[in-house]
Design a protein around this motif. Sequence first.
Motif, PDB file in Angstrom:
ATOM      1  N   MET A   1      26.812  41.472  42.397  1.00 16.01           N
ATOM      2  CA  MET A   1      27.099  41.675  43.811  1.00 16.01           C
ATOM      3  C   MET A   1      25.852  41.382  44.613  1.00 16.01           C
ATOM      4  SD  MET A   1      29.196  45.168  43.867  1.00 16.01           S
ATOM      5  CE  MET A   1      27.997  45.842  42.749  1.00 16.01           C
ATOM      6  N   SER A  47      30.452  44.782  40.256  1.00 20.16           N
ATOM      7  CA  SER A  47      30.653  43.625  39.371  1.00 20.16           C
ATOM      8  C   SER A  47      31.592  42.593  39.993  1.00 20.16           C
ATOM      9  CB  SER A  47      31.190  44.088  38.006  1.00 20.16           C
ATOM     10  OG  SER A  47      30.273  44.945  37.377  1.00 20.16           O
ATOM     11  N   GLN A  48      31.359  42.308  41.265  1.00 24.35           N
ATOM     12  CA  GLN A  48      32.085  41.268  41.990  1.00 24.35           C
ATOM     13  C   GLN A  48      33.562  41.600  42.181  1.00 24.35           C
ATOM     14  OE1 GLN A  48      31.359  37.483  40.131  1.00 24.35           O
ATOM     15  NE2 GLN A  48      29.136  37.714  40.198  1.00 24.35           N
ATOM     16  N   GLN A  49      33.924  42.850  42.025  1.00 20.70           N
ATOM     17  CA  GLN A  49      35.299  43.281  42.259  1.00 20.70           C
ATOM     18  C   GLN A  49      35.309  44.497  43.171  1.00 20.70           C
ATOM     19  OE1 GLN A  49      38.399  41.989  41.197  1.00 20.70           O
ATOM     20  NE2 GLN A  49      37.113  40.225  40.744  1.00 20.70           N
ATOM     21  N   LEU A 101      40.527  39.008  45.026  1.00 27.11           N
ATOM     22  CA  LEU A 101      39.373  38.968  44.128  1.00 27.11           C
ATOM     23  C   LEU A 101      39.791  39.153  42.673  1.00 27.11           C
ATOM     24  CD1 LEU A 101      36.689  41.039  46.092  1.00 27.11           C
ATOM     25  CD2 LEU A 101      36.551  38.622  45.498  1.00 27.11           C
ATOM     26  N   GLN A 105      39.452  36.467  39.554  1.00 27.15           N
ATOM     27  CA  GLN A 105      38.754  36.772  38.311  1.00 27.15           C
ATOM     28  C   GLN A 105      39.661  36.585  37.102  1.00 27.15           C
ATOM     29  OE1 GLN A 105      37.707  40.877  37.150  1.00 27.15           O
ATOM     30  NE2 GLN A 105      35.585  40.198  37.114  1.00 27.15           N
ATOM     31  N   SER A 111      34.906  33.511  33.035  1.00 19.87           N
ATOM     32  CA  SER A 111      34.344  34.795  33.443  1.00 19.87           C
ATOM     33  C   SER A 111      34.082  35.665  32.225  1.00 19.87           C
ATOM     34  CB  SER A 111      35.302  35.510  34.399  1.00 19.87           C
ATOM     35  OG  SER A 111      34.849  36.813  34.668  1.00 19.87           O
ATOM     36  N   ASN A 229      23.540  35.624  48.223  1.00 15.84           N
ATOM     37  CA  ASN A 229      24.316  34.404  48.433  1.00 15.84           C
ATOM     38  C   ASN A 229      23.776  33.544  49.567  1.00 15.84           C
ATOM     39  OD1 ASN A 229      25.060  36.419  50.176  1.00 15.84           O
ATOM     40  ND2 ASN A 229      27.216  35.875  50.254  1.00 15.84           N
TER      41      ASN A 229
END
Length: 312
Positions: A1, A47-49, A101, A105, A111, A229
């Motif tokens: 993240m 964790s990107q979720q 999201l 994934q 992934s 980012n």
Amino acid sequence: MGSSNVGVSDDSTTISDEVGGTPHDTEIDVVDSSRFQEGEKVLAFHSQQLYEAKIQKAEFQMREWRYFVHYLGWNKNWDEWVGIDRLMKLTEENIQKQQELKKKQDTDKSSKGGRGSQMKTKGSTGGRGRKRKSDVSQKDKYAPPPEKLVNIQIPSQLKKQLIDDCEFVNHLGKLVKLPRSPNVDEILKKYHDYRLKKDGVISDSVGEILSGLQCYFDKALPAMLLYKNEREQYQESIRDDASPSSIYGAEHLLRLFVKLPEILFYASIEDETLTELRQKLQDFLRFLQKNQSAFFLSMYHSAEGFDVADKK
């Protein structure tokens, strides 16, 4: 993240910045500006979720709002303190983002898996709690003592600007379109002209402070003023020995003021000089606020395709 503990306040608030993948907490004084309340259900990034969570505690720590959250359906060992950049309101729109999201994934065959493959469900055991406490203690060990930091009050309107900036970059995937106009160099020159017109003369101290801000900005931008980012954009934008202050604008300059208390702590400035410096910096922030509509973007661009996104 990605999180740039870029945090905001009534003349204070909170922002989290992640520099080079390393989280740095930064805060600004405003105990009345918490966006989330104890007992509130939210969506939290991990964790990107996005995961549904409940705020157990809300505390104003080290000049920053921090929230202790419990991830609903997960072992309490995963409970943790997070910054405002990790949280979203539990709305239908944000739930849709959560589903998108997850879908992305699930379809990404390369992934390594998200929280589901890493977390233990209720009833399982794990030593994460001990590790977290160790990490926090190490961080606190090297953090400057709060009472030693210069108290820079960020006006409430600019705090909101910081929060919107964090939301756009971290949660909506938007970027500031570069190069900016006016850029940091031009804003500093405008302030120089403003003081000259108002006072009839520019004191040596004002000139030194403006030069110092430019120097700090150029050195601090790649080290602590970028969200994760934004780094690719930085690499593409800073070429041919161009200085960051000639490319970036008010959005990133304002982030510097979140980090300045810590930067100035390590500069070993005498107390009397520091008091005068603080007064000059506060005046500069008032100048930014007065010219907010002219200096700050009302639109950010998509990182992919550069579609325009109107600021709410």
